[in-house]
Design an enzyme around this catalytic site. Structure first.
Site, mmCIF file in Angstrom:
data_model
loop_
_atom_site.group_PDB
_atom_site.id
_atom_site.type_symbol
_atom_site.label_atom_id
_atom_site.label_comp_id
_atom_site.label_asym_id
_atom_site.label_seq_id
_atom_site.Cartn_x
_atom_site.Cartn_y
_atom_site.Cartn_z
ATOM 1 N N HIS A 1 0.881 -1.171 0.000
ATOM 2 C CA HIS A 1 0.000 0.000 0.000
ATOM 3 C C HIS A 1 0.923 1.227 0.000
ATOM 4 O O HIS A 1 2.033 1.168 0.556
ATOM 5 C CB HIS A 1 -0.819 -0.048 1.291
ATOM 6 N N ASP B 1 3.172 -4.690 8.099
ATOM 7 C CA ASP B 1 1.945 -3.896 8.014
ATOM 8 C C ASP B 1 0.768 -4.881 8.038
ATOM 9 O O ASP B 1 0.512 -5.578 7.051
ATOM 10 C CB ASP B 1 2.000 -3.083 6.713
ATOM 11 N N GLN C 1 -4.387 -5.215 6.638
ATOM 12 C CA GLN C 1 -5.372 -6.096 5.988
ATOM 13 C C GLN C 1 -5.444 -7.462 6.639
ATOM 14 O O GLN C 1 -6.392 -8.207 6.406
ATOM 15 C CB GLN C 1 -5.004 -6.282 4.501
ATOM 16 N N LYS D 1 -10.450 -1.358 10.355
ATOM 17 C CA LYS D 1 -10.582 -2.543 9.486
ATOM 18 C C LYS D 1 -10.931 -3.770 10.324
ATOM 19 O O LYS D 1 -11.041 -4.879 9.814
ATOM 20 C CB LYS D 1 -9.282 -2.770 8.730
ATOM 21 N N CYS E 1 -4.566 2.365 -3.759
ATOM 22 C CA CYS E 1 -3.337 2.885 -3.143
ATOM 23 C C CYS E 1 -2.188 1.905 -3.329
ATOM 24 O O CYS E 1 -1.341 1.737 -2.430
ATOM 25 C CB CYS E 1 -3.521 3.174 -1.653
HETATM 26 N N1 PMP Z 1 -1.615 -0.752 4.656
HETATM 27 C C1 PMP Z 1 -2.535 -1.509 4.058
HETATM 28 C C2 PMP Z 1 -2.155 -2.864 3.539
HETATM 29 C C3 PMP Z 1 -3.839 -1.034 3.932
HETATM 30 O O1 PMP Z 1 -4.765 -1.768 3.322
HETATM 31 C C4 PMP Z 1 -4.167 0.248 4.441
HETATM 32 C C5 PMP Z 1 -5.576 0.812 4.322
HETATM 33 N N2 PMP Z 1 -6.180 0.625 3.096
HETATM 34 C C6 PMP Z 1 -3.169 0.988 5.066
HETATM 35 C C7 PMP Z 1 -1.913 0.455 5.156
HETATM 36 C C8 PMP Z 1 -3.440 2.340 5.637
HETATM 37 O O2 PMP Z 1 -4.298 2.235 6.719
HETATM 38 P P1 PMP Z 1 -4.958 3.557 7.378
HETATM 39 O O3 PMP Z 1 -5.527 4.326 6.248
HETATM 40 O O4 PMP Z 1 -5.990 2.995 8.300
HETATM 41 O O5 PMP Z 1 -3.863 4.275 8.079
#
Ligand code: PMP
Length: 404
Positions: free
Chosen positions: A121, A198, A201, A224, A362
């Site tokens: 991401h 990270d 997900q 999430k 993203c």
């Molecule tokens: N890493 C991953 C793999 C994600 O899917 C996301 C959210 N789509 C994020 C980071 C960022 O998370 P947040 O917007 O809650 O900070």
């Protein structure tokens, strides 16, 4: 196994309509829905004990402090961290990653190397690029293959004594691939690198054990995991958190302040400047209880059934291609209809009450790999049903008919 009818009753939003049709919410990868237990926690906080924490002698402040710190223990237990002070409450995954990247700016030297994966991401790419710009370190990338798996032989080749940090997501948000993080962590440690995973997900689907993984940093977002937005966590091994400098200066994170010098508070407060998202942190604790009551084994079994059912049904549609066909994946299906822009498919699905995500998620490097502008992404949670998948499949067929 849980009863899906009972589970769905916990989520008031699931009975609403969109454009006159029953909502079919399949955008859980972006954010999950909120059970009544979490909503009640939020209402209870603002109705009964809304107060600032840690400094107050009055009853409300003490009640709020107790509940907030209880939430930290819940998070500690859930992730099996050795100490509660290894859990830093943040505004979410993005802030957790930035906190660590900021800290490493004082630990990296010119020509050091940091390794990221091609499945990340943007929030697990951009902060590290900024870190490299600041320090003169180099960013190396683990490549992916057509199935959406990382190529581990290439990872092995990238590792060297110069590698200081490795950061990889546990599960890809765009494709659903579950990465071999145990191997990635072990190999990173063999060359002396720190490893950040990270888990944004992964945490809705899997219960990670940070001690068993022996991971240095693990990050996640409450929203999430059936919790509220604006709150998340950073797990860091005590030794690393002691080494990293504070991320932000302000109240709560100090031991003593004079105009000559400030000394910092102990962990976890050193990284928690200012008034935190108190209600959010407490509600995060309720969300963790909620998921554990359902049970992560039950969640995994049920979601796997949904994934297999949806994959089979969607592939029966001629001209539909699924991106991300790893044998190790969670309940995420990224797809396109031949010659049709994902945005157009998403817009028609919305008119039918179906919420999916369209675009690059993203994760532009993944889209660049497949040479596509984006995908339609359906991501399932334990409160989704096969009947909802049938509605999705019929919706995609309709979109294909209208747009071909
Ligand atoms: N890493 C991953 C793999 C994600 O899917 C996301 C959210 N789509 C994020 C980071 C960022 O998370 P947040 O917007 O809650 O900070």
């Amino acid at each position: 196994m849980f009863k899906i009818e009972d589970i769905r009753k916990d989520f008031p939003i699931l009975s609403r309509k969109v454009h006159g049709k029953p909502l079919v919410y399949l955008d859980n990868g972006a954010t999950s829905q909120t059970p009544i237990q979490v909503i009640n926690t939020i209402v209870d906080y603002y109705s009964n004990y809304n107060a600032n924490i840690h400094r107050g002698v009055h009853t409300l402040s003490q009640e709020a402090t107790d509940k907030y710190e209880t939430a930290r223990y819940k998070i500690q237990n859930h992730f099996n961290a050795k100490h509660a002070h290894e859990i830093i409450l943040t505004s979410g995954t993005t802030e957790s990653i930035n906190l660590v990247a900021h800290g490493f700016a004082s630990l990296l030297k010119k020509n050091d190397e940091v390794i990221v994966s091609s499945l990340e991401h943007h929030s697990n790419i951009v902060p590290w690029q900024m870190l490299c710009e600041k320090t003169g370190a180099f960013l190396k990338v683990i490549p992916m293959n057509d199935e959406g798996d990382l190529v581990m032989e290439e990872y092995d080749k990238l590792l060297s004594k110069k590698t200081k940090l490795v950061f990889v997501n546990h599960i890809s948000n765009a494709l659903g691939t579950i990465n071999p993080i145990k191997y990635i962590i072990e190999k990173g440690h063999q060359v002396g690198a720190a490893v950040l995973i990270d888990g944004a997900q992964a945490c809705p689907h899997i219960k990670p054990d940070v001690q068993e993984l022996d991971v240095d940093f693990y990050v996640a977002s409450a929203h999430k995991m059936c919790g509220p937005t604006g709150v998340g966590m950073l797990y860091g091994k005590e030794s690393w958190l002691k080494k990293l400098p504070p991320y932000q200066g302000g109240g709560e994170m100090i031991a003593e302040v004079t105009f000559e010098k400030t000394t910092y508070a102990n962990l976890p407060h050193k990284f928690e400047a200012g008034t935190p998202n108190i209600c959010g942190g407490i509600a995060f604790g309720t969300a963790i209880d909620y998921l554990n009551n359902i049970g992560f084994d039950n969640i995994a079994t049920y979601e796997h059934e949904l994934l297999e059912y949806a994959t089979k049904k969607l592939l029966e549609i001629e001209g539909l291609k699924i991106y991300g066909t790893s044998k190790n994946k969670t309940s995420v299906i990224s797809f396109n209809l031949n010659g049709i822009h994902p945005y157009d498919v998403g817009t028609i699905l919305d008119k039918l009450g179906i919420a999916v995500r369209t675009g690059h998620h993203c994760a532009q490097p993944i889209m660049a790999y497949y040479k596509i502008p984006g995908t339609v992404r359906a991501s399932f949670a334990f409160y989704n049903t096969k009947e909802e998948i049938d509605v999705l499949v019929e919706g995609v067929k309709k979109a294909k008919m209208m747009l071909s």
